[in-house]
Write an enzyme that holds these catalytic residues in place. Structure first.
Site, mmCIF file in Angstrom:
data_model
loop_
_atom_site.group_PDB
_atom_site.id
_atom_site.type_symbol
_atom_site.label_atom_id
_atom_site.label_comp_id
_atom_site.label_asym_id
_atom_site.label_seq_id
_atom_site.Cartn_x
_atom_site.Cartn_y
_atom_site.Cartn_z
ATOM 1 N N ASP A 37 0.882 -1.246 0.099
ATOM 2 C CA ASP A 37 -0.199 -0.095 0.021
ATOM 3 C C ASP A 37 0.888 1.256 0.029
ATOM 4 O OD1 ASP A 37 -2.487 1.520 0.345
ATOM 5 O OD2 ASP A 37 -2.171 1.657 2.518
ATOM 6 N N ASP A 78 -0.244 4.948 1.372
ATOM 7 C CA ASP A 78 -0.389 6.096 2.375
ATOM 8 C C ASP A 78 -0.258 5.368 3.750
ATOM 9 O OD1 ASP A 78 -0.848 8.210 0.693
ATOM 10 O OD2 ASP A 78 -2.845 7.110 0.136
ATOM 11 N N ASP A 102 -1.136 -0.632 6.049
ATOM 12 C CA ASP A 102 -1.366 0.084 7.455
ATOM 13 C C ASP A 102 -2.838 -0.317 7.777
ATOM 14 O OD1 ASP A 102 -2.944 3.062 7.253
ATOM 15 O OD2 ASP A 102 -2.368 2.099 5.358
#
Length: 581
Positions: free
Chosen positions: A107, A109, A407
């Site tokens: 991922d 961000d 995250d």
């Protein structure tokens, strides 16, 4: 105080005596909490919450990724490493052999890009308020609201109907609840959440989970407003759609994004080990291009280039996770120079049969095959699609050969693990500071364990004595030949019982105060991220169930072999822990 041996002699005598019917307590009145969803009828008026001292650190937000140091050499250095700092470690819940992993995905961000909360979350809060006033009709006094990024914590749950913010343990027991900035009492929490005839699941649509650091500004604004979560959510989405946040980050990436010197060496090491690499992000190409240029080459503005694509075999933007893992969307290729989308079917006719009639679902994919790059080539960029498109591009036949790093506990980890069998690594930036605080709290944990044992021992003594005292009352089946306790013995037993209860009360107060103090060292309001009291938090429970690995920063992988065999800790039940303690 009469000792345990004396208590045993009295108990033997009382066990053969008539019962002493004593009222040991009455029914407590139950506090009924009114519907908190109505502003006028709510008994809770948000109090002013004094700002946290600027010198006070919490584990809610991490320090930046650490640079590599001489005493912490990376895996590729020709130096035998000293014991690795615990903050740089990767932790294993489920055994994972990296030799069986053919593709590693990321991922973007809060994974490849580690944001600075003091600036990025403040920007998100300001822009969201602006949207609420300008487009949703909220009063201009919202501009006067202040924001402290350290107030909020990940793993919380928003109760949309009642306007409350909750922290829940792994058994779905609400341990903390706030309405605005006023905490609900234990009696109020019990009445609303824990003593109901049906236990809540705390899922959508009535609840919202704060599963990502992106949601913290939104959560804080909800606590300030105590209502209107749908509007707040809409304003947050509008901030991302209209480019107000993107433009600011693009102009000043150094203000909003941490440097991470370990990223490029990590990607190079993984590629040299034979892994194919991909990015799968919900961000669109324009923002992805801005952020990835900065985190991998420190380029911004007119200096930006597509050189960062050389580190990956495929890049998929606009994934719409978690839907990417469960439903098919149209796949387009991004023309990176203009941002325009190309039809991936290239003008060829569609297969004139339903997907259910295909020999394998992957045949319905319009993605190109085998996009793995040779030296000097750059990844092609796609938007949307379905996980099968990615599998086709990378030549993946089994989900268990993919390690995905993200995250977001639900969108990145839970859904990909449950639906596809992908192996998962959860990035928990807060873990860095939490480990540092925990290292200084070992004395607290030892004392808390001792206090628990002392309370258990006192409870046993009190309950045994109460039981035997109750047997001294008149009983038709009493043995008339058995000795009866004298009045003095009964009085002495009652005194001892009172003394034991006083000790228990003192121990309970000390225990509760120390436990509260322990949690406040992590965060003065929400406590330790991974715990609620002694229990694992709901967030920690999901981590343990669905994240094969977890760490504070993705670049911590640089300290381990890319072919490492990770071994999970042995499961232990309570009786095994007692035997091994």
């Amino acid at each position: 105080m009469m000792g345990c041996q004396g208590a045993g002699r009295l108990a033997a005598a009382f066990g053969r005596s008539s019962q002493l019917r004593a009222a040991l307590g009455g029914n407590r009145a139950r506090f009924v909490v009114s519907d908190l969803s109505t502003n006028g009828g709510s008994p809770y008026v948000p109090a002013a919450w004094p700002p946290l001292p600027r010198t006070k650190t919490t584990s809610s937000f991490p320090p930046p990724p650490a640079p590599t140091l001489e005493d912490q050499p990376v895996w590729t250095d020709q130096v035998w490493a000293s014991p690795l700092d615990i903050r740089r470690r990767v932790f294993c819940n489920r055994s994972l052999n990296m030799k069986n992993i053919s593709a590693v995905g990321f991922d973007m961000d809060y994974t490849l890009a580690s944001y600075k909360p003091e600036t990025f979350e403040t920007l998100a809060h300001e822009q969201t308020i602006d949207k609420l006033v300008r487009y949703f009709g909220y009063p201009e006094r919202l501009y006067d609201l202040t924001f402290d990024y350290r107030y909020m914590s990940r793993g919380l749950v928003i109760d949309k109907k009642r306007g409350n913010m909750l922290k829940i343990d792994r058994h779905k027991y609400v341990k903390l609840a706030f309405h605005g900035f006023r905490s609900l009492t234990r009696e109020q929490r019990m009445e609303v959440y824990n003593n109901t005839d049906k236990r809540e699941e705390y899922d959508e649509p009535d609840f919202a989970l704060i599963d990502t650091l992106f949601s913290l500004a939104e959560a804080h604004l909800f606590m300030q407003a105590r209502r209107g979560h749908l509007d707040v959510r809409g304003a947050v989405d509008l901030c991302h759609r209209d480019g107000s946040i993107k433009r600011e980050v693009a102009a000043n990436p150094e203000k909003y994004i941490h440097d991470d010197p370990g990223l490029v060496p990590l990607l190079e090491m993984l590629r040299q080990s034979g892994k194919t690499l991909f990015v799968a992000t919900n961000s669109l190409w324009d923002y992805t291009h801005v952020v990835m240029n900065w985190v991998l080459s420190r380029r911004k503005g007119s200096e930006r280039s597509e050189d960062w694509l050389k580190y990956f075999d495929a890049v998929v933007v606009g994934c719409q996770k978690p839907g990417y893992f469960i439903k098919r969307n149209n796949l387009f290729e991004v023309h990176t120079k203009t941002g325009m989308l190309w039809n991936t079917e290239g003008g060829s006719p569609m297969i004139p049969i339903g997907e259910d009639d295909l020999p394998t679902p992957i045949m319905g994919s319009t993605a190109p095959e085998n996009v793995e790059l040779g030296p000097g080539h750059r990844a092609r960029v796609f938007q949307g699609g379905y996980y099968l498109d990615l599998h086709k591009m990378l030549g993946i036949s089994s989900g268990s050969s993919v390690l995905y790093v993200g995250d977001h506990i639900f969108a990145d980890v839970v859904r990909s693990k449950k639906a596809l069998g992908w192996r998962t690594l959860l990035v928990v930036p807060e873990l860095d500071a939490e480990l540092e605080v925990q290292a200084g709290c070992k004395g607290n944990m030892q004392e808390l364990q001792m206090l628990r044992k002392q309370r258990d021992a006192l409870d046993d003594q009190i309950q045994r004595l109460e039981w035997q005292l109750s047997k001294t009352a008149e009983d038709e089946d009493v043995d008339l030949l058995a000795p009866k306790p004298s009045e003095a013995e009964i009085v002495a037993a009652a005194d001892m019982l009172s003394n034991l209860k006083q000790q228990r009360g003192s121990l309970r107060d000390r225990h509760c105060q120390l436990l509260r103090k322990h949690h406040e060292q992590f965060h003065p309001v929400w406590g330790q991220l991974m715990k609620t009291g002694y229990q694992n938090s709901r967030y920690a429970h999901q981590m343990e169930r669905f994240a094969c690995l977890y760490t504070s920063h993705v670049s911590n992988l640089i300290f381990y072999s890319p072919l490492k065999s990770w071994r999970g800790k042995p499961d232990a039940m309570s009786h095994e822990m007692e035997l091994n303690s």
